[in-house]
Design a protein around this motif. Structure first.
Motif, PDB file in Angstrom:
ATOM      1  N   PRO A  40      76.350  25.444  48.936  1.00  0.00           N
ATOM      2  CA  PRO A  40      75.564  26.247  47.994  1.00  0.00           C
ATOM      3  C   PRO A  40      74.063  25.973  48.111  1.00  0.00           C
ATOM      4  N   SER A  41      73.291  27.050  48.062  1.00  0.00           N
ATOM      5  CA  SER A  41      71.843  26.952  48.185  1.00  0.00           C
ATOM      6  C   SER A  41      71.177  28.124  47.481  1.00  0.00           C
ATOM      7  N   ALA A  42      70.040  27.843  46.845  1.00  0.00           N
ATOM      8  CA  ALA A  42      69.219  28.920  46.281  1.00  0.00           C
ATOM      9  C   ALA A  42      68.497  29.667  47.399  1.00  0.00           C
ATOM     10  N   GLU A  43      68.459  29.078  48.580  1.00  0.00           N
ATOM     11  CA  GLU A  43      67.853  29.671  49.775  1.00  0.00           C
ATOM     12  C   GLU A  43      66.402  30.077  49.560  1.00  0.00           C
ATOM     13  N   LEU A  44      65.649  29.235  48.882  1.00  0.00           N
ATOM     14  CA  LEU A  44      64.244  29.539  48.636  1.00  0.00           C
ATOM     15  C   LEU A  44      63.312  28.747  49.544  1.00  0.00           C
ATOM     16  N   LYS A  45      63.872  27.832  50.346  1.00  0.00           N
ATOM     17  CA  LYS A  45      63.100  27.143  51.381  1.00  0.00           C
ATOM     18  C   LYS A  45      64.081  26.712  52.473  1.00  0.00           C
ATOM     19  N   PRO A  46      63.593  26.505  53.673  1.00  0.00           N
ATOM     20  CA  PRO A  46      64.484  26.148  54.786  1.00  0.00           C
ATOM     21  C   PRO A  46      65.259  24.853  54.509  1.00  0.00           C
ATOM     22  N   GLY A  47      66.549  24.911  54.795  1.00  0.00           N
ATOM     23  CA  GLY A  47      67.395  23.726  54.659  1.00  0.00           C
ATOM     24  C   GLY A  47      67.726  23.331  53.230  1.00  0.00           C
ATOM     25  N   GLN A  48      67.330  24.120  52.273  1.00  0.00           N
ATOM     26  CA  GLN A  48      67.560  23.777  50.870  1.00  0.00           C
ATOM     27  C   GLN A  48      69.050  23.833  50.536  1.00  0.00           C
TER      28      GLN A  48
END
Length: 158
Positions: free
Chosen positions: A104-112
């Motif tokens: 799971p990731s908010a995908e607001l920065k790389p690799g987050q």
């Protein structure tokens, strides 16, 4: 995002990028979705689930924007279970497998990853359930963490 960054650059001069720029991305999306909603009469569904909303892991005016929070009372772990259940249906998978196995990731920065800011959902969701649904005290929730083998329903050691 580039337009926003250019507009804000003189004001943010000398400041490192941080959660401000991450949240801007979600807010831009929310703004655009709400424009479509207004123009075409569409209903925007917010994407936050119970786990994220309960701990404030959502962006105000971003992924919290919308007319209805369809999964607001569904924990993150249950969201994944429901998706797997749906994919096992007679019509076959509709949710790509990569969605169900990607961290799971908010995908607001790389690799987050969400776990950069939160405990894993398999740890967080039982705590939230104990606090929100079972109305357990902080002390009782800590006791559960210390003695996780205790039977369900036997929350007070009786």
């Amino acid at each position: 995002m580039e337009s926003y960054a250019a507009l804000l650059a003189p004001h943010f001069k000398g400041k490192e990028n941080d959660v401000t720029e991450e949240n801007l991305q979600a807010r831009i999306r929310g703004n655009l979705l709400m424009a479509f909603s207004n123009k075409f009469g569409w209903l925007v569904l917010t994407t936050g689930n119970k786990s994220e909303m309960s701990v404030g892991y959502a962006t105000l005016y971003g992924d919290m924007a919308g007319g209805f929070a369809v999964i607001k009372d569904v924990s993150k772990t249950l969201v994944y279970e429901l998706c797997r259940w749906r994919n096992d249906g007679d019509s076959g998978p509709v949710i790509p497998d990569r969605v169900l196995w990607k961290e799971p990731s908010a995908e607001l920065k790389p690799g987050q990853k969400d776990t950069d800011s939160l405990p894993s959902y398999d740890k967080l969701d039982p705590i939230l359930k104990a606090y929100i649904e079972d109305e357990m005290s902080f002390r009782d929730i800590l006791d559960l963490a210390v003695r996780p083998a205790r039977r369900r329903g036997d929350q007070h050691g009786r």
